[in-house]
Motif scaffolding. Structure first.
Motif, PDB file in Angstrom:
ATOM      1  N   ALA A   1      44.688  48.841  52.581  1.00 24.88           N
ATOM      2  CA  ALA A   1      44.345  50.320  52.613  1.00 24.88           C
ATOM      3  C   ALA A   1      43.136  51.223  53.281  1.00 24.88           C
ATOM      4  O   ALA A   1      42.390  51.966  53.726  1.00 24.88           O
ATOM      5  N   GLN A   2      42.428  51.531  50.909  1.00 23.03           N
ATOM      6  CA  GLN A   2      41.470  52.268  51.172  1.00 23.03           C
ATOM      7  C   GLN A   2      40.326  51.498  52.486  1.00 23.03           C
ATOM      8  O   GLN A   2      39.346  51.960  52.288  1.00 23.03           O
ATOM      9  N   ARG A   3      40.286  50.245  51.501  1.00 25.42           N
ATOM     10  CA  ARG A   3      38.746  49.091  52.464  1.00 25.42           C
ATOM     11  C   ARG A   3      39.212  49.092  54.130  1.00 25.42           C
ATOM     12  O   ARG A   3      38.476  49.637  54.480  1.00 25.42           O
ATOM     13  N   GLU A   4      40.318  50.028  54.244  1.00 28.31           N
ATOM     14  CA  GLU A   4      39.849  50.072  55.848  1.00 28.31           C
ATOM     15  C   GLU A   4      39.565  50.973  56.537  1.00 28.31           C
ATOM     16  O   GLU A   4      38.772  51.023  56.629  1.00 28.31           O
ATOM     17  N   VAL A   5      39.954  52.092  55.728  1.00 27.83           N
ATOM     18  CA  VAL A   5      39.171  53.324  55.934  1.00 27.83           C
ATOM     19  C   VAL A   5      37.639  53.252  55.170  1.00 27.83           C
ATOM     20  O   VAL A   5      36.867  54.088  55.796  1.00 27.83           O
ATOM     21  N   HIS A   6      37.890  52.855  54.414  1.00 26.92           N
ATOM     22  CA  HIS A   6      35.817  52.785  53.814  1.00 26.92           C
ATOM     23  C   HIS A   6      34.978  52.114  54.871  1.00 26.92           C
ATOM     24  O   HIS A   6      34.054  52.144  54.847  1.00 26.92           O
ATOM     25  N   ASP A   7      36.233  51.332  55.762  1.00 27.84           N
ATOM     26  CA  ASP A   7      34.900  49.962  56.164  1.00 27.84           C
ATOM     27  C   ASP A   7      34.639  50.991  57.642  1.00 27.84           C
ATOM     28  O   ASP A   7      34.021  50.626  58.654  1.00 27.84           O
ATOM     29  N   LEU A   8      35.970  51.849  58.324  1.00 26.77           N
ATOM     30  CA  LEU A   8      35.961  52.064  59.194  1.00 26.77           C
ATOM     31  C   LEU A   8      34.239  53.628  59.000  1.00 26.77           C
ATOM     32  O   LEU A   8      33.166  53.653  59.650  1.00 26.77           O
ATOM     33  N   VAL A   9      33.890  54.136  57.810  1.00 25.48           N
ATOM     34  CA  VAL A   9      33.102  54.854  57.342  1.00 25.48           C
ATOM     35  C   VAL A   9      32.090  54.281  57.487  1.00 25.48           C
ATOM     36  O   VAL A   9      30.917  54.914  57.822  1.00 25.48           O
ATOM     37  N   GLU A  10      32.022  53.029  56.820  1.00 22.55           N
ATOM     38  CA  GLU A  10      30.744  52.545  56.911  1.00 22.55           C
ATOM     39  C   GLU A  10      30.371  52.471  58.403  1.00 22.55           C
ATOM     40  O   GLU A  10      28.845  52.474  58.309  1.00 22.55           O
ATOM     41  N   ARG A  11      31.201  51.847  58.634  1.00 21.99           N
ATOM     42  CA  ARG A  11      30.217  51.328  60.213  1.00 21.99           C
ATOM     43  C   ARG A  11      30.235  53.013  60.936  1.00 21.99           C
ATOM     44  O   ARG A  11      28.783  52.859  61.367  1.00 21.99           O
ATOM     45  N   SER A  12      30.351  53.635  60.546  1.00 26.20           N
ATOM     46  CA  SER A  12      30.193  55.135  61.626  1.00 26.20           C
ATOM     47  C   SER A  12      28.500  55.349  60.544  1.00 26.20           C
ATOM     48  O   SER A  12      28.313  56.083  60.758  1.00 26.20           O
TER      49      SER A  12
ATOM     50  N   ALA B   1      18.208  65.229  45.242  1.00 31.28           N
ATOM     51  CA  ALA B   1      18.930  64.545  45.632  1.00 31.28           C
ATOM     52  C   ALA B   1      20.181  65.537  46.365  1.00 31.28           C
ATOM     53  O   ALA B   1      21.044  66.129  45.631  1.00 31.28           O
ATOM     54  N   ASP B   2      20.979  63.856  46.813  1.00 30.38           N
ATOM     55  CA  ASP B   2      21.947  64.211  47.741  1.00 30.38           C
ATOM     56  C   ASP B   2      22.962  63.294  47.750  1.00 30.38           C
ATOM     57  O   ASP B   2      22.905  62.656  49.108  1.00 30.38           O
ATOM     58  N   VAL B   3      23.580  62.444  47.612  1.00 25.95           N
ATOM     59  CA  VAL B   3      23.783  61.275  47.372  1.00 25.95           C
ATOM     60  C   VAL B   3      25.355  61.450  47.211  1.00 25.95           C
ATOM     61  O   VAL B   3      25.961  61.616  45.967  1.00 25.95           O
ATOM     62  N   THR B   4      26.074  60.570  47.978  1.00 25.60           N
ATOM     63  CA  THR B   4      27.702  60.779  47.828  1.00 25.60           C
ATOM     64  C   THR B   4      28.393  59.564  48.476  1.00 25.60           C
ATOM     65  O   THR B   4      27.653  57.861  49.096  1.00 25.60           O
ATOM     66  N   ARG B   5      28.844  58.311  47.337  1.00 24.57           N
ATOM     67  CA  ARG B   5      29.836  56.921  47.513  1.00 24.57           C
ATOM     68  C   ARG B   5      31.234  57.332  46.974  1.00 24.57           C
ATOM     69  O   ARG B   5      31.203  57.966  45.524  1.00 24.57           O
ATOM     70  N   THR B   6      31.931  55.911  47.367  1.00 18.23           N
ATOM     71  CA  THR B   6      33.539  56.260  47.131  1.00 18.23           C
ATOM     72  C   THR B   6      33.694  55.315  46.718  1.00 18.23           C
ATOM     73  O   THR B   6      33.440  54.055  47.259  1.00 18.23           O
ATOM     74  N   PHE B   7      33.912  55.022  45.430  1.00 15.62           N
ATOM     75  CA  PHE B   7      34.798  53.580  44.909  1.00 15.62           C
ATOM     76  C   PHE B   7      35.912  53.672  44.038  1.00 15.62           C
ATOM     77  O   PHE B   7      36.866  54.827  44.070  1.00 15.62           O
ATOM     78  N   PRO B   8      37.133  52.366  44.630  1.00 14.03           N
ATOM     79  CA  PRO B   8      38.000  52.715  43.873  1.00 14.03           C
ATOM     80  C   PRO B   8      38.373  52.844  42.150  1.00 14.03           C
ATOM     81  O   PRO B   8      37.468  51.621  41.989  1.00 14.03           O
ATOM     82  N   ALA B   9      38.832  53.393  41.967  1.00 13.55           N
ATOM     83  CA  ALA B   9      38.722  53.705  40.282  1.00 13.55           C
ATOM     84  C   ALA B   9      38.753  52.279  39.553  1.00 13.55           C
ATOM     85  O   ALA B   9      38.852  52.212  38.850  1.00 13.55           O
ATOM     86  N   SER B  10      40.074  51.354  39.441  1.00 10.57           N
ATOM     87  CA  SER B  10      40.504  50.280  39.633  1.00 10.57           C
ATOM     88  C   SER B  10      39.189  49.231  39.484  1.00 10.57           C
ATOM     89  O   SER B  10      39.395  48.025  39.005  1.00 10.57           O
ATOM     90  N   GLY B  11      38.302  49.343  40.499  1.00 10.89           N
ATOM     91  CA  GLY B  11      37.313  48.253  40.731  1.00 10.89           C
ATOM     92  C   GLY B  11      37.393  47.617  41.935  1.00 10.89           C
ATOM     93  O   GLY B  11      37.019  46.574  42.112  1.00 10.89           O
TER      94      GLY B  11
ATOM     95  N   ASP C   1      28.663  48.784  51.058  1.00 17.14           N
ATOM     96  CA  ASP C   1      29.757  48.104  51.860  1.00 17.14           C
ATOM     97  C   ASP C   1      30.814  48.368  50.658  1.00 17.14           C
ATOM     98  O   ASP C   1      30.191  48.440  49.175  1.00 17.14           O
ATOM     99  N   ALA C   2      32.631  47.914  51.305  1.00 18.83           N
ATOM    100  CA  ALA C   2      33.091  48.199  50.409  1.00 18.83           C
ATOM    101  C   ALA C   2      32.866  47.067  49.502  1.00 18.83           C
ATOM    102  O   ALA C   2      33.315  46.625  47.485  1.00 18.83           O
TER     103      ALA C   2
END
Length: 409
Positions: A252-263, A237-247, A398-399
């Motif tokens: 700003a992090q969500r804004e970037v993540h939302d754009l990558v999610e739309r892509s 397998a080959d899977v990637t996710r990006t997490f906020p370490a704080s939970g 999604d975030a």
């Protein structure tokens, strides 16, 4: 003819773990080191003969003297008869290989050619045979798809194990703790990791292949995990996710993540039989370019950036958006352009879609709140007759879903 290869030397008389050449294993189902499979034309197909090194059992001088094959050194090992019974093909001792080659005409050779076997030394590698095998492996049969499902399911469980260890990683273990957690999981529930596990916290997240994993896990920063279990039949397998370490994502992090999610969603929607292989790449890139333009990060128009001569958005996304997946994490890589990037998606193909944005900490072209932010989303997708199936859909993209998934861990 395809060679299995030999474990690379790590130092002196110690080796890395052995993993058979993918083309060799695909043809033979054999995992024996130094083995060779010879395919001989027969009618409309080929007859297979497998040549394996003979193990050195008690009573054989090599039992004591041969650290590579002596049972005293390596434990019990199957002989030619055992392999023949398991694989239901003709299996012969490796020392008969030279005679078989001598009787054959126009021998083509590929595989991992580091065994030093004298019968192979006089033969040149055939890039054409490597290409043909890579292209044959592009369409997975039902058994292969099931093996990939197993690898993906084990990987999803590995993500759960890693996120469960986040408090320890933040407190004392850092990226290495999480890398070790996943690699232990992969070794327990599969053959091991299918590639070097990527664990990137904070400013390491934008580094595409951050396999050093030697930094801390910072509680207020993002954590990029790119991981895959290789199962015991070597499918990965080959899977990637990006997490906020704080939970919880910051604004700003969500804004970037939302754009990558739309892509990512645009890329997933473009995976369908009969469409050009490049369609999901194009769909994902268009969303990225428009998003960067909305943020004022493109020095040109979106149309100019997306033109072949432009590509200004690629400053923040230098890699491609996906690849074939199978016995290799970047599967079928020896294929021709026409069979790979220039081909259409076909039922039975398994591929990844993996857009991202990578704002390095030293990049002054982005505002300070984005520096050191790296986000990637990657799923494994089966092309079906009616569309596609996301094999890794058990992990949210999604975030908000990611935050909820983390809390459930």
């Amino acid at each position: 003819m395809v060679a299995a290869g030999r474990a690379p030397v790590r130092a002196n008389d110690t080796n890395y773990d052995f993993r058979p050449d993918s083309d060799f294993f695909w043809l033979s189902g054999c995992s024996a080191e130094d083995a060779v499979v010879l395919m001989t034309p027969a009618g409309t197909g080929h007859d297979a003969t497998l040549f394996v090194p003979a193990p050195a059992y008690p009573g054989n001088p090599d039992f004591f003297a041969n650290a590579a094959h002596g049972e005293l050194w390596v434990g019990s090992a199957p002989d030619a008869g055992d392999w023949a019974a398991a694989l239901e093909i003709d299996v012969r001792p490796l020392d008969l290989l030279a005679d078989a080659i001598g009787r054959a005409d126009d021998v083509l050779l590929t595989g991992t050619l580091n065994s030093g076997h004298p019968a192979l030394a006089a033969l040149r590698r055939s890039t054409e045979l490597g290409r043909v095998l890579a292209e044959l492996r592009m369409i997975k049969d039902d058994w292969e798809v099931e093996e990939l499902r197993r690898a993906v399911d084990a990987t999803v469980q590995g993500f759960r194990s890693v996120i469960g260890e986040l408090p320890n990683a933040i407190e004392f273990g850092g990226e290495r703790w999480l890398q070790g957690t996943f690699d232990r999981h992969a070794r327990t529930f599969g053959n091991g990791p299918g590639y070097s596990t990527i664990v990137g916290s904070a400013e390491h997240a934008p580094t595409l292949h951050w396999v050093r994993c030697d930094g801390p896990v910072k509680p207020d920063e993002l954590l990029l995990l790119d991981m895959g279990v290789e199962n015991r039949t070597y499918y990965t397998a080959d899977v990637t996710r990006t997490f906020p370490a704080s939970g919880t994502f910051s604004a700003a992090q969500r804004e970037v993540h939302d754009l990558v999610e739309r892509s990512h969603r645009a890329g997933l929607a473009a995976v369908s039989p009969g469409r050009p292989f490049s369609d999901f790449h194009t769909a994902s890139m268009e969303v990225i370019a428009h998003g960067l333009a909305d943020w004022g990060l493109l020095p040109v128009s979106v149309d100019e950036a997306l033109s072949p001569e432009g590509q200004h958005h690629r400053r923040y996304l230098v890699c491609g958006i996906g690849h074939h997946l199978g016995l290799d994490v970047h599967d079928c890589a020896q294929s021709s352009y026409e069979a790979y990037q220039g081909n259409v998606m076909t039922p039975g193909m398994v591929l990844t879609v993996e857009p991202g944005l990578y704002f390095h900490a030293f990049d002054t072209t982005v505002p300070p709140e984005l520096r050191g932010v790296g986000v990637r989303l990657e799923d494994d997708i089966l092309v079906t007759t009616g569309g596609s199936e996301v094999l890794s859909a058990a992990l949210p993209i999604d975030a908000t879903g990611i935050e909820q998934w983390m809390r459930a861990r």
